[in-house]
Design an enzyme around this catalytic site. Sequence first.
Site, short mmCIF file in Angstrom:
data_model
loop_
_atom_site.label_atom_id
_atom_site.label_comp_id
_atom_site.label_asym_id
_atom_site.label_seq_id
_atom_site.Cartn_x
_atom_site.Cartn_y
_atom_site.Cartn_z
N GLY A 15 61.39 -13.93 -62.59
CA GLY A 15 60.49 -13.17 -63.44
C GLY A 15 60.93 -13.06 -64.89
CB ALA A 16 64.02 -13.97 -66.71
CE LYS A 18 64.55 -18.81 -63.48
NZ LYS A 18 64.10 -17.41 -63.32
CB THR A 19 58.28 -21.09 -64.46
OG1 THR A 19 59.24 -21.23 -63.40
CG2 THR A 19 57.12 -22.03 -64.23
CB SER A 86 71.31 -21.82 -61.43
OG SER A 86 70.59 -21.75 -62.63
#
EC number: 2.7.1.25
Length: 184
Positions: A15-16, A18-19, A86
């Site tokens: 949820g940060a 990244k995608t 990761s």
Amino acid sequence: MNQRGVTIWFTGLSGAGKTTITQALAKTLQEKECKLEVLDGDIVRQNLTKGLGFSKEDRDENIRRIGFVSHLLTRNGVIVLVSAISPYRAIREEVRQKVGDFLEVYVNAPLATCEERDVKGLYKRARAGEILGFTGIDDPYEPPLNPEVECRTDQEELSESVTKVLQKLEELGYLPKQLAVEGA
């Protein structure tokens, strides 16, 4: 365009962002006719690493496999965008050493912000005890100590995050100067 291969490794909590950043950066690079591949953690788990669980050993193996594919693509002149939680520093460093041309991007947002953005309901399920070993809840996330780029997605617009990555790619010689500027 003749380009150098590089792996851009987006790491951070679920949820940060990244995608989201990866997709926006991929669009910008595709418009500039860069050769690139996107390795998204969720998609990789469905195909390349199916059967691996979420123990530390399985998470490390998942990252190792993504790193192996990244290495192959990078050495063949492809820009590889990896979006994967990761959570462990040591395995990210192992992949960095193997790939060589590697840029770590820490997609940083507070846990509370990530929980607010939780479209899959994973944090809610982890807090209810339905998911065990969930990164950030009952399994650690080890933030990078010296990432090449840090994107504070709770404090900056998506375009700012993408620009930071493009500028670092330019600074390190992976993109021509005008390409990074035009992409911003």
